[in-house]
Design an enzyme around this catalytic site. Structure first.
Site, mmCIF file in Angstrom:
data_model
loop_
_atom_site.group_PDB
_atom_site.id
_atom_site.type_symbol
_atom_site.label_atom_id
_atom_site.label_comp_id
_atom_site.label_asym_id
_atom_site.label_seq_id
_atom_site.Cartn_x
_atom_site.Cartn_y
_atom_site.Cartn_z
ATOM 1 N N HIS A 189 0.803 -1.220 0.000
ATOM 2 C CA HIS A 189 0.000 0.000 0.000
ATOM 3 C C HIS A 189 0.842 1.279 0.000
ATOM 4 O O HIS A 189 0.312 2.385 -0.135
ATOM 5 C CB HIS A 189 -1.024 -0.002 1.155
ATOM 6 C CG HIS A 189 -0.475 0.265 2.522
ATOM 7 N ND1 HIS A 189 -0.300 -0.718 3.470
ATOM 8 C CD2 HIS A 189 -0.089 1.412 3.120
ATOM 9 C CE1 HIS A 189 0.163 -0.186 4.589
ATOM 10 N NE2 HIS A 189 0.296 1.111 4.401
ATOM 11 N N SER B 285 4.867 2.690 7.525
ATOM 12 C CA SER B 285 4.477 1.547 6.698
ATOM 13 C C SER B 285 5.636 1.030 5.865
ATOM 14 O O SER B 285 6.305 1.786 5.162
ATOM 15 C CB SER B 285 3.346 1.942 5.750
ATOM 16 O OG SER B 285 2.108 1.887 6.375
ATOM 17 N N ASP C 195 0.029 -7.542 1.573
ATOM 18 C CA ASP C 195 0.539 -6.167 1.714
ATOM 19 C C ASP C 195 2.056 -6.111 1.641
ATOM 20 O O ASP C 195 2.708 -5.416 2.426
ATOM 21 C CB ASP C 195 0.041 -5.544 3.017
ATOM 22 C CG ASP C 195 0.114 -4.017 2.996
ATOM 23 O OD1 ASP C 195 0.278 -3.451 1.893
ATOM 24 O OD2 ASP C 195 0.011 -3.394 4.068
#
Length: 385
Positions: A98, A211, A132
């Site tokens: 993402h 992230s 992910d």
């Protein structure tokens, strides 16, 4: 976790958090290794000095169009920031999918800010939205890169010390420390269509921009990729989640080899059958999984499995409960009590492996044998396997 609000740990220049679905956002987690201070482990300072040079700041540019007041197309550009880490001296970098890809598009341009503040272009080798994970490639340009080693996430225990390094809110080279709060959590993939299993929960502080950064144990091994947080505000609230390193190893290897990851699947969504439901509906069994959905074109549809065609309404909650579908009692020789039993079984197999389901259709019991298919990256419907 369905009632928890989260937030993407990517930091967007135009907006700090981006909801994945209404009322829910995706964030980041951490994980550990042992219930007490690890004997012989490194200090936080040692971890930072040795391994921070292998952590990078990733900048992704998404280009699209919008219509202006007069209906003319106007270029629209959005930038997102995340973290990543080097896993091979040839220039392979791992991050979250993402960070470089949203539900509608992939970044048009990706650059990586190295530990020495040099900015280089990166090529996207591939992504796996269902876990992910994304893999990038940079040119080392003759430099010796600081490579971080992937550890064994199965050895983590609640209470182990862990460290997160990344670029929260574009603050490069940030180190936070915590412990493994829980292991084997199940979280949603960013597109909400699949489940990520075995996630690590940590209280190490992670925020938008973390992230894709590494979660390290006390020996400096990467045990997870920081990916999500549980929060009412979109910022850290004491609960974060990381993708386990053992999953990372498998997926990175597949992406490096073929540019994508392969996952086996049946193509169904189901609900647990218990004694109360069995008694109410006069079912032939009091345990199993009733098929609520069958994805068109899936192995389950090709095998002739039937989904629920009716629904009952709970008079107290108003919830609709699908009924009338085939009931799976066994998969090969394994008794099925929940959907997790099916998921666990399928995940241990490969695309093309043949499986046999013991299925009840009405009062008739039958055996259905077919091959597991390859799960698509995105679905129109969203069963869990």
């Amino acid at each position: 976790m369905s009632a928890v609000i989260g937030g993407l740990l990517v930091f967007f220049a135009l907006q700090a958090t981006v909801p994945v679905t209404k009322g829910k956002v995706i964030n980041q987690v951490v994980r550990e290794s042992g219930g007490q201070k690890t004997t012989g482990g490194l200090t936080g300072g040692d971890i930072y000095k040795r391994f921070a040079p292998g952590v990078v700041h990733i900048k992704s540019v998404f280009t699209g169009v919008r219509s202006d007041f007069f209906g003319f197309s106007v270029p629209l550009q959005q930038e997102a920031d995340g973290s990543g880490f080097i896993v091979d001296k040839s220039g392979l970098i791992v991050t979250n999918a993402h960070v470089v890809q949203d539900s509608n598009s992939t970044a048009n341009k990706i650059t990586v800010l190295m530990g020495d503040q040099q900015e280089v272009s990166a090529k996207l080798l591939g992504t796996d939205p269902s876990t992910d994970i994304a893999v990038l490639k940079i040119d080392p340009q003759g430099k010796t890169l600081r490579v971080l080693d992937l550890g064994d996430s199965s050895k983590l225990q609640v209470g182990d010390d862990v460290y997160a390094i990344g670029s929260p809110f574009e603050l490069d080279g940030t180190l936070t420390q915590g412990i493994v709060s829980a292991i084997d959590r199940t979280i949603d993939s960013p597109n909400q269509q699949f489940k990520i299993r075995g996630a690590i929960q940590t209280d190490a502080a992670v925020n938008p921009g973390n992230s894709g950064g590494p979660l390290l144990n006390a020996f400096g091994e990467v045990v997870g990729i920081n990916s999500q947080i549980a929060s009412n505000s979109g910022s850290f609230a004491g609960i974060a989640f990381a993708i386990p390193s053992n999953t990372v190893k498998e997926i990175v290897g597949q992406i490096e080899k073929s540019g994508k990851a392969s996952h086996p699947w049946l193509g169904i969504g189901g609900i647990e059958v218990g004694k109360d439901m069995a008694k109410l509906l006069k079912l032939p069994v009091d345990h199993g999984v009733m098929i609520a959905q069958v994805v068109p074109g899936s192995p389950a549809e090709k095998a002739g499995l039937k989904a629920s065609s009716q629904s009952l309404v709970n008079s107290q909650t108003g919830q609709r409960i699908p009924v009338g579908g085939d009931i799976i009692g066994k998969i090969d020789t394994i008794s099925v009590l929940t959907m997790d039993d099916i998921l666990n079984f399928v995940e241990k197999h490969k695309v093309g492996d043949r499986v046999t389901l013991e299925v009840y259709r009405g009062k008739e019991k039958k055996q259905v044998t077919f091959a597991l298919g390859e799960r698509p990256q995105n679905l129109v419907q969203s069963p869990q396997n």
